[in-house]
Design an enzyme around this catalytic site. Structure first.
Site, PDB file in Angstrom:
ATOM      1  N   LYS A  61      10.479   9.082 -30.944  1.00  0.00           N
ATOM      2  CA  LYS A  61       9.731  10.156 -30.271  1.00  0.00           C
ATOM      3  C   LYS A  61       9.019  10.977 -31.335  1.00  0.00           C
ATOM      4  CE  LYS A  61      11.666  12.006 -26.309  1.00  0.00           C
ATOM      5  NZ  LYS A  61      12.738  12.758 -25.626  1.00  0.00           N
TER       6      LYS A  61
HETATM    7  C1  E4P Z   1      12.035  13.722 -22.323  1.00  0.00           C
HETATM    8  O1  E4P Z   1      11.873  12.791 -23.104  1.00  0.00           O
HETATM    9  C2  E4P Z   1      12.753  14.952 -22.663  1.00  0.00           C
HETATM   10  O2  E4P Z   1      13.964  14.595 -23.285  1.00  0.00           O
HETATM   11  C3  E4P Z   1      13.149  15.792 -21.477  1.00  0.00           C
HETATM   12  O3  E4P Z   1      12.632  15.265 -20.270  1.00  0.00           O
HETATM   13  C4  E4P Z   1      12.921  17.251 -21.656  1.00  0.00           C
HETATM   14  O4  E4P Z   1      13.331  17.916 -20.492  1.00  0.00           O
HETATM   15  P1  E4P Z   1      13.632  19.494 -20.426  1.00  0.00           P
HETATM   16  O5  E4P Z   1      12.344  20.215 -20.313  1.00  0.00           O
HETATM   17  O6  E4P Z   1      14.482  19.634 -19.208  1.00  0.00           O
HETATM   18  O7  E4P Z   1      14.372  19.837 -21.702  1.00  0.00           O
END
Ligand code: E4P
Length: 217
Positions: free
Chosen positions: A84
């Site tokens: 990521k």
């Molecule tokens: C996605 O890859 C992220 O890990 C996640 O969806 C972030 O979500 P949040 O806004 O609930 O932290």
């Protein structure tokens, strides 16, 4: 639309794999720290061995060179790793280098069509618009997903898949599927809510009760 689980909790992942409905997992530093993980690499490797699909793992340094080096390192942990990389200028540079090396990138923390388009052009395998976080600041997160899907469809040379991320409730999944998102990554509580319907529970109880009456005769 495929479903990924957005968690670093091993028990939740094992259970969702048993259900046969998830095709991948996304993790992030907040999710990992929530689990109190002692050995980051070992935990990610375990997740990779449980799930037969892509596992997104956040790169946790700043600067183009350190990010590339850490991404290369993380990508050796398992064949199904996706790194990521944040939707920044540095992130674009990193993405384009990694993509040329065949390392899969989830272009994350994406909040606009322009960021997603640039991520796709840099060679990201996935872009992740964060729906819930946009909703939190009074924007329409799902509209961004719709826009990205619509624009990617207009340009057949773009093969980048759209992950609806930061999903907060089952209606987000309904809307993401209708919008044509390739994937929604959902927290475990949302997956559980997606399964449940009170009429199903009532129906099962009634069928069982009626069957008991018949089988007693
Ligand atoms: C996605 O890859 C992220 O890990 C996640 O969806 C972030 O979500 P949040 O806004 O609930 O932290």
């Amino acid at each position: 639309m495929r479903i990924f689980l957005d968690t670093a909790n091993i028990d939740q992942i094992k259970q969702a794999v048993k259900l046969g409905v998830i095709s991948g997992v996304t993790t992030n530093p907040s999710l990992v720290s929530k689990e109190g993980v002692a050995d980051y690499a070992a935990t990610i490797k375990e997740i990779c061995s449980i799930v037969p699909g892509p596992i997104s793992v956040e790169v946790l340094v700043e600067g183009v060179k350190p990010m590339i080096e850490q991404a290369r390192q993380i990508s050796t942990w398992a064949p199904n790793i996706v790194v990521k990389i944040p939707a920044t200028a540095e992130g674009l540079e990193v993405t384009s280098v990694l993509a040329k090396e065949g390392i899969k990138v989830n272009f994350t923390l994406c909040f606009s069509l322009n960021q997603a388009l640039l991520g796709a052009r840099a060679g990201a395998t996935y872009v992740s618009p964060f729906v819930g976080r946009l909703d939190d600041i009074g924007h329409d997160g799902m509209q961004v997903v719709k826009d990205i899907v619509g624009v990617f469809q207009k340009y057949p040379e773009i093969h980048t898949e759209v992950i609806a991320a930061s999903v907060r409730h089952p209606e987000h999944c309904v809307a993401a599927a209708k919008a044509g998102a390739h994937i929604a990554t959902v927290p475990n509580n949302v997956l559980v809510q997606m399964i449940q319907h009170p009429l199903t529970d009532i129906g099962v109880s009634r069928f069982l009760a009626d069957w008991k009456r018949v089988s007693r005769k």
